[in-house]
Each structure stands twice: as C-alpha cells, then as structure tokens.
Design a protein around this motif. Structure first.
Motif, mmCIF file in Angstrom:
data_model
loop_
_atom_site.group_PDB
_atom_site.id
_atom_site.type_symbol
_atom_site.label_atom_id
_atom_site.label_comp_id
_atom_site.label_asym_id
_atom_site.label_seq_id
_atom_site.Cartn_x
_atom_site.Cartn_y
_atom_site.Cartn_z
ATOM 1 N N LYS A 74 58.482 11.220 21.575
ATOM 2 C CA LYS A 74 58.500 9.769 21.426
ATOM 3 C C LYS A 74 57.375 9.283 20.504
ATOM 4 O O LYS A 74 56.231 9.702 20.618
ATOM 5 C CB LYS A 74 58.362 9.122 22.812
ATOM 6 N N LYS A 75 57.717 8.391 19.588
ATOM 7 C CA LYS A 75 56.795 7.775 18.633
ATOM 8 C C LYS A 75 55.957 8.818 17.892
ATOM 9 O O LYS A 75 54.759 8.677 17.721
ATOM 10 C CB LYS A 75 55.868 6.769 19.325
ATOM 11 N N SER A 76 56.613 9.847 17.450
ATOM 12 C CA SER A 76 55.963 10.880 16.644
ATOM 13 C C SER A 76 56.481 10.737 15.214
ATOM 14 O O SER A 76 57.531 11.273 14.862
ATOM 15 C CB SER A 76 56.259 12.270 17.208
ATOM 16 N N ASN A 77 55.740 10.014 14.417
ATOM 17 C CA ASN A 77 56.203 9.668 13.075
ATOM 18 C C ASN A 77 56.219 10.844 12.114
ATOM 19 O O ASN A 77 56.730 10.735 11.006
ATOM 20 C CB ASN A 77 55.339 8.538 12.504
ATOM 21 N N THR A 78 55.650 11.966 12.539
ATOM 22 C CA THR A 78 55.659 13.142 11.666
ATOM 23 C C THR A 78 56.894 14.007 11.881
ATOM 24 O O THR A 78 57.107 14.978 11.153
ATOM 25 C CB THR A 78 54.388 13.984 11.905
ATOM 26 N N VAL A 79 57.708 13.680 12.873
ATOM 27 C CA VAL A 79 58.967 14.400 13.083
ATOM 28 C C VAL A 79 59.967 13.915 12.040
ATOM 29 O O VAL A 79 60.259 12.725 11.947
ATOM 30 C CB VAL A 79 59.517 14.161 14.502
ATOM 31 N N THR A 80 60.505 14.832 11.265
ATOM 32 C CA THR A 80 61.424 14.486 10.175
ATOM 33 C C THR A 80 62.805 15.067 10.420
ATOM 34 O O THR A 80 63.015 15.880 11.327
ATOM 35 C CB THR A 80 60.901 15.018 8.840
ATOM 36 N N ALA A 81 63.752 14.647 9.599
ATOM 37 C CA ALA A 81 65.112 15.170 9.696
ATOM 38 C C ALA A 81 65.129 16.678 9.500
ATOM 39 O O ALA A 81 65.822 17.411 10.213
ATOM 40 C CB ALA A 81 66.006 14.485 8.667
ATOM 41 N N GLU A 82 64.363 17.164 8.536
ATOM 42 C CA GLU A 82 64.309 18.601 8.288
ATOM 43 C C GLU A 82 63.649 19.327 9.452
ATOM 44 O O GLU A 82 64.069 20.419 9.838
ATOM 45 C CB GLU A 82 63.552 18.881 6.986
ATOM 46 N N GLY A 83 62.617 18.715 10.028
ATOM 47 C CA GLY A 83 61.956 19.327 11.179
ATOM 48 C C GLY A 83 62.880 19.471 12.368
ATOM 49 O O GLY A 83 62.728 20.396 13.178
ATOM 50 N N MET A 84 63.862 18.592 12.471
ATOM 51 C CA MET A 84 64.803 18.650 13.592
ATOM 52 C C MET A 84 65.729 19.861 13.521
ATOM 53 O O MET A 84 66.438 20.161 14.488
ATOM 54 C CB MET A 84 65.630 17.365 13.638
ATOM 55 N N ARG A 85 65.689 20.566 12.399
ATOM 56 C CA ARG A 85 66.490 21.791 12.286
ATOM 57 C C ARG A 85 66.129 22.770 13.399
ATOM 58 O O ARG A 85 66.972 23.556 13.857
ATOM 59 C CB ARG A 85 66.266 22.432 10.918
ATOM 60 N N ALA A 86 64.876 22.702 13.864
ATOM 61 C CA ALA A 86 64.414 23.602 14.928
ATOM 62 C C ALA A 86 65.130 23.333 16.248
ATOM 63 O O ALA A 86 65.182 24.197 17.123
ATOM 64 C CB ALA A 86 62.902 23.453 15.114
ATOM 65 N N PHE A 87 65.711 22.147 16.402
ATOM 66 C CA PHE A 87 66.377 21.809 17.655
ATOM 67 C C PHE A 87 67.743 22.472 17.776
ATOM 68 O O PHE A 87 68.291 22.581 18.877
ATOM 69 C CB PHE A 87 66.564 20.288 17.775
ATOM 70 N N SER A 88 68.300 22.897 16.667
ATOM 71 C CA SER A 88 69.682 23.389 16.656
ATOM 72 C C SER A 88 69.876 24.631 17.514
ATOM 73 O O SER A 88 71.002 24.918 17.939
ATOM 74 C CB SER A 88 70.138 23.682 15.222
ATOM 75 N N SER A 89 68.802 25.381 17.768
ATOM 76 C CA SER A 89 68.920 26.612 18.573
ATOM 77 C C SER A 89 68.628 26.383 20.049
ATOM 78 O O SER A 89 68.701 27.314 20.848
ATOM 79 C CB SER A 89 67.960 27.679 18.028
ATOM 80 N N LEU A 90 68.316 25.154 20.432
ATOM 81 C CA LEU A 90 67.976 24.856 21.829
ATOM 82 C C LEU A 90 69.263 24.582 22.605
ATOM 83 O O LEU A 90 69.557 23.453 23.009
ATOM 84 C CB LEU A 90 67.026 23.662 21.894
ATOM 85 N N VAL A 91 70.019 25.638 22.845
ATOM 86 C CA VAL A 91 71.391 25.515 23.337
ATOM 87 C C VAL A 91 71.479 24.986 24.764
ATOM 88 O O VAL A 91 72.558 24.561 25.203
ATOM 89 C CB VAL A 91 72.117 26.870 23.235
ATOM 90 N N CYS A 100 52.093 12.117 19.614
ATOM 91 C CA CYS A 100 51.246 13.136 18.986
ATOM 92 C C CYS A 100 51.450 13.046 17.473
ATOM 93 O O CYS A 100 52.525 13.379 16.960
ATOM 94 C CB CYS A 100 51.604 14.531 19.503
ATOM 95 N N ASP A 101 50.430 12.613 16.767
ATOM 96 C CA ASP A 101 50.552 12.313 15.343
ATOM 97 C C ASP A 101 50.371 13.526 14.443
ATOM 98 O O ASP A 101 50.549 13.418 13.229
ATOM 99 C CB ASP A 101 49.512 11.256 14.945
ATOM 100 N N GLN A 102 49.986 14.656 15.026
ATOM 101 C CA GLN A 102 49.655 15.806 14.192
ATOM 102 C C GLN A 102 50.634 16.968 14.343
ATOM 103 O O GLN A 102 50.343 18.085 13.938
ATOM 104 C CB GLN A 102 48.227 16.268 14.516
ATOM 105 N N ILE A 103 51.792 16.675 14.956
ATOM 106 C CA ILE A 103 52.852 17.685 15.044
ATOM 107 C C ILE A 103 53.852 17.400 13.932
ATOM 108 O O ILE A 103 54.399 16.300 13.834
ATOM 109 C CB ILE A 103 53.568 17.630 16.404
ATOM 110 N N SER A 104 54.112 18.373 13.086
ATOM 111 C CA SER A 104 55.009 18.171 11.953
ATOM 112 C C SER A 104 56.013 19.317 11.852
ATOM 113 O O SER A 104 56.129 20.148 12.763
ATOM 114 C CB SER A 104 54.201 18.039 10.659
ATOM 115 N N GLU A 105 56.702 19.392 10.720
ATOM 116 C CA GLU A 105 57.765 20.379 10.539
ATOM 117 C C GLU A 105 57.328 21.822 10.793
ATOM 118 O O GLU A 105 58.017 22.556 11.512
ATOM 119 C CB GLU A 105 58.355 20.229 9.138
#
Length: 554
Positions: free
Chosen positions: A189-206, A166-171
């Motif tokens: 997978k293969k989502s080039n718009t996912v960034t290191a900063e965007g991954m901050r959202a994963f930190s709460s997925l305990v 999905c190319d249109q999902i971003s931070e």
C-alpha cells in the motif's frame, strides 16, 4: 445542504460511511498504538471470586522480560515461548536493534513490526534467520530497502507479507519475492516505487488470495501480470488514479475474485464492462469513478454482490433499475449521487439490506416510504438530504436500526420525537439538526446509545440533564452549543464509559475540568474555542486521566 453546522466537507470518510482519520503516511513515531501500551508488572489478585491471577506461563515470560539484560539468546526455548517474548517486546515498544539479536534462529513464525520505529536493513538478517518457520512478516512504514527484502527469499514458507508505505522497495527488490510461492497475502500500500514492470514478480505467486496495491501510482499496465493468479479473491487498487479501462481487461478472467476495490480510479463505463464475468464478486467498491447509468447495466449479472459502493458517481434513478435483482445485497452506498424519491422504489425487494448510504442525495420525505419494508436495515445515513421531520415517521417500523445519521438543518425536535420507537439505536448523529433542550427529552427512549452528536447550537445545560443518564455512551459530541457551561461537565461526569468527548465552542473554563476526573477511559478530549488552556488539560492528564492521548487545545 446542511447549513452552517455542516462538517461533511471537512471530514474524511471511508467508502462504507465510517468516519476515519487518515494520516499522510504511516506514522513511525506518532501512532497512539504505543501510547496505549505499557510494560508494567502484571496484577496478581487471586482473591475469591476474582479471575485476574496470571498463568505460570505469563509469570515466566514477564520475569524473562523484566530481567532481559541477563539474556543474550532465546533459541534454546520452545518456539511458542520465544514468540510470546518477542510479541511482548514489540507491544511494549522495547525491541531495539541490540535486543533483537537475542531472537536469532528462534524459529519465530510471526514478525509484526508495522509502524515500529527504526526498522531498517540491519534488522533483516535476524528476521530472515527464522528460516522456514517464518509465516507472517509486516514491516510497513520501515526503511527496509531492496537489499533487506532480498534476505527473505529463502524464507519460502512465508504466507503473509506487508511492506506498506515503504519508499525504498523497487523493481530489483520485488524480484526476490517471485519465489515465495506460498504467499497468500501481499500488501504494498502507498508504495510509489512499485511499477508495472516490477509487478512481473507477482505472476509466479500462484497461491495468492489477497493483493493490496492501494495508492500505488505507477502500476498502469501491471495488472496483466495477475492474469494467471486464479486463486486471487481480493484486490485493492483504491486511489490508483493511473488505472484506466484497459487495465481492467486483465481482470476479466479472475473468476475467483470476491472483493474488488478501485475507488478513485480513472475508469469509465467501458472499464466496468469487463467486470460482468466476475460472477463471484461479493464486494465491489466504485466510489468516485467515472460511472454513469450506462455502466450500471453490467451489475445485473453480479448476483452474489453483498456490498456495492457507487458513491460520488454520475448516476441517477435510472441506475437503480439494474439493482433490483441483486437480492443478496447487504450494503449499498449512493452518497452524493443524483438519486431522488422515485428511484428508491427499486430497492423495495432488497430484503437483506443492512446498510444504506443516501447522504447528499435529492431524496426527500416521500422516498422514505420505499424503505419501510427493509426490516433488516441496521444503518441509514440521511445527512444533507431533503428529508423533513414529517418524513421520519415513515422509519418507525425499522426496529433493527442501530445507526441513524440525521445531520440536516431542517430536522428539529419534532423529527427526533418521530423516531422514538427506534429503541435499538446505538449511534445517533444529529450534528447539524436544530435540537433544543425540550427535544432532548426524547433521548430517554434510546438507552442503548453508544455515540451521540448534537451540535446545532440549541442546547444549554438544561438539555444536558437528559443526556447524563445515557450510561452506555462512549462518544459524545456537543460542540457548537455556545451556551454550555462548566455545569455540563459536572452533569456528564457520571458517563464513565466515555472514550471521546467534544464540547468545543462553548463556555467551558479551566474550573470545569475537575469534573472530568472520573472519566478514566477518556482517550480524546476537545475543548477548542473555550476558556481552557492546554497547560490545565495536561495537568488533568498527568493526575487523573492517564489514558488521554489526544486533546485540544494542545
């Protein structure tokens, strides 16, 4: 190695040695998935001794789907029935943005629309209306944007979420999943718009247990946000060339991690050192990384490893010394490494080994004696090695073998004769081996063969006579045998289980196509460089082979 018939460099092979076809992107309309499904009337056959009579539920659901234009709302139906109707629509490729409206507020649990065409933000309002009932959502390959993803933020019971390709999902969009704390599986997978900063959202997925970021090219520095995910068991960062040694330091505390895939990453032996604390690891993929013998020292403490892939690395026999204690190992990939005969001596204690990949190594006939005690071995790849006919005699005790790859020009009829004791073989690859008509007499010992490739150029119709009795074959590749004629197709016409057939580079003509009519299960047919036209194959497809979805010439 491998001679003119070699096809290794032209193939795409996954890291466990299985041949695959990989598209550049999720195919929205080209998937054969939809070509193999239909929305036909169910067969009702209740004669004595038959068991194909549909249930009353199946009949009801079929009737509803058949008269779908009469219905505008399914929310009054029980959830399990609405789910089955929805799944039928998806499987038959009948779901549209208009018909989707009927499923509003149906409390559906699973919305699996991966690869489904035309899915966009306009669909998300109906999908999100399932509310707290929604447990699984797959919108891979869709055109959903950050705005569409935001509609799922109140579906807080979602456990599985997939937005691959999905190319249109971003931070901004990723921030909306930070509250989905029940997520156990997440894939971008293969989502080039996912960034290191965007991954901050994963930190709460305990509760996250599985995370797939394969081919995400902008996540360097983002793994730091996974440090608190103590339940994470599987992480896929394959083909993330942005990943470096410093990224792996963040993984050292994920002691629940059992599966780690990071092939084609930009890491070195330094990065591997951070993995030594991951003692729960059972699956480790380091294919095409910057690994050397020094880094392999860190493996000795990973006692729970069952699958280890080190293909295409700068490792030698010295590396294998550190594997001697990995007695739980079941699969080992050393493809294209500088392994020689002496190194295989370190594998003798790996009694649980089932799969061994030695393709394109310097292993020769002398080294095979070290494998004789691996009696549980089921798959062995010796393609493009230095193994000769005489060496194959040392495999005669490996009676558990089901898959054997001998794609090498130095293998001849004598080599095939040496392995006739391996009667349990289901997959035999002799692609580039020099097998003649006389050699095919040995095939009568392999009654269980499901796939067979003999493409060394030495076969004529006479040799095919010994193949026509292999009734279990689903894949047959006889390409590059230029002397095969229409008679070959006549002889294999009784192999009705065939799903894939390749007789390219032969003397097959349009007249021979008639012999393929009994092969009703055929999905793939290749007759390239033959006297065959695409128009005649299409005629055959329309009249006799309705399941044929791939053919060449096309």
């Amino acid at each position: 190695m491998g001679g003119v018939c070699s096809r290794k460099r032209d193939q795409q092979v996954d890291e466990d040695g299985v041949q695959i076809q990989v598209s550049g992107r999720y195919g929205k309309s080209g998937s054969s998935k939809w070509l193999r499904t239909s929305f036909s009337r169910p067969v009702i056959d209740c004669q004595l001794g038959r068991e194909s009579c549909p249930s009353l539920m199946e009949l009801c659901i079929h009737k509803i789907c058949e008269d779908i234009d009469r219905y505008t709302k399914f929310s009054m139906l029980p959830r399990d029935i609405s789910q089955q109707i929805f799944d039928n629509f998806v499987d038959s490729h009948c779901l549209t943005s208009a018909s989707l409206e009927a499923f509003r507020d149906c409390a559906i649990q699973d919305v699996n629309l991966g690869e489904y065409p035309e899915v966009n933000d306009s669909w998300m309002d109906i999908i999100s209306s399932q509310g707290l009932s929604l447990l699984s959502v797959d919108l891979s390959g869709s055109s959903v944007t950050d705005d569409g993803l935001s509609l799922l933020k109140d579906c807080s019971n979602i456990q599985v979420l997939s937005f691959n390709y999905c190319d249109q999902i971003s931070e901004p969009g990723l921030k909306n999943i930070s509250g989905l704390s029940n997520l156990t599986s997440l894939s971008f997978k293969k989502s080039n718009t996912v960034t290191a900063e965007g991954m901050r959202a994963f930190s709460s997925l305990v509760n996250l247990a599985k995370l797939d970021l394969e081919r995400c090219s902008r996540i360097h520095g983002g793994l730091i946000h996974l440090k608190g995910l103590t339940k994470l068991e599987s992480l896929n960062i394959r083909y993330c060339k942005c990943i470096t040694d410093s990224d792996l330091k963040a993984l050292s505390g994920l002691t629940s991690l059992k599966e780690l895939q990071m092939s084609c990453s930009n890491i070195t032996d330094i990065g591997i050192s951070y993995l030594k604390a991951l003692v729960a690891l059972s699956y480790l993929n380091l294919n095409r990384c910057g690994l050397s013998d020094v880094g392999c020292e860190k493996f000795s403490g990973l006692k729970n490893l069952k699958v280890l892939n080190m293909g295409f690395n700068n490792i030698t026999d010295a590396c294998l010394v550190h594997l001697k204690g990995l007695t739980n190992l079941e699969s080992l990939n050393l493809d294209s490494c500088s392994i020689e005969d002496e190194g295989l001596a370190n594998l003798t204690g790996l009694s649980l080994l089932k799969c061994l990949e030695l393709s394109d190594t310097k292993v020769g006939s002398n080294g095979l004696c070290h494998l004789s005690g691996l009696t549980k071995l089921e798959s062995l790849n010796l393609s493009f090695t230095l193994v000769t006919d005489s060496g194959l005699k040392k495999l005669c005790g490996l009676t558990s073998l089901k898959s054997l790859n001998l794609d090498a020009r130095q293998i001849t009829d004598a080599g095939l004769a040496a392995i006739t004791s391996l009667t349990g073989l289901t997959h035999l690859d002799l692609f580039g081996a020099r097998i003649s008509d006389a050699g095919t007499n040995c095939l009568r010992h392999f009654k269980n063969l499901q796939t067979l490739e003999i493409c060394g150029g030495g076969l004529t119709d006479a040799g095919v006579k010994n193949i026509k009795g292999l009734a279990s074959l689903t894949l047959l590749n006889l390409s590059q045998n230029c002397n095969l004629t229409d008679k070959t197709l006549e002889m294999i016409s009784g192999l009705t289980a065939l799903v894939s057939l390749n007789v390219s580079n032969s003397r097959i003509t349009n007249n021979g196509l008639q012999h393929l009519k009994p092969l009703k299960n055929l999905l793939s047919l290749s007759l390239e460089s033959c006297k065959v036209t695409a128009s005649e194959i299409r005629k055959l497809q329309s009249t006799a082979l309705p399941n044929l979805v791939s053919f060449r010439p096309e």
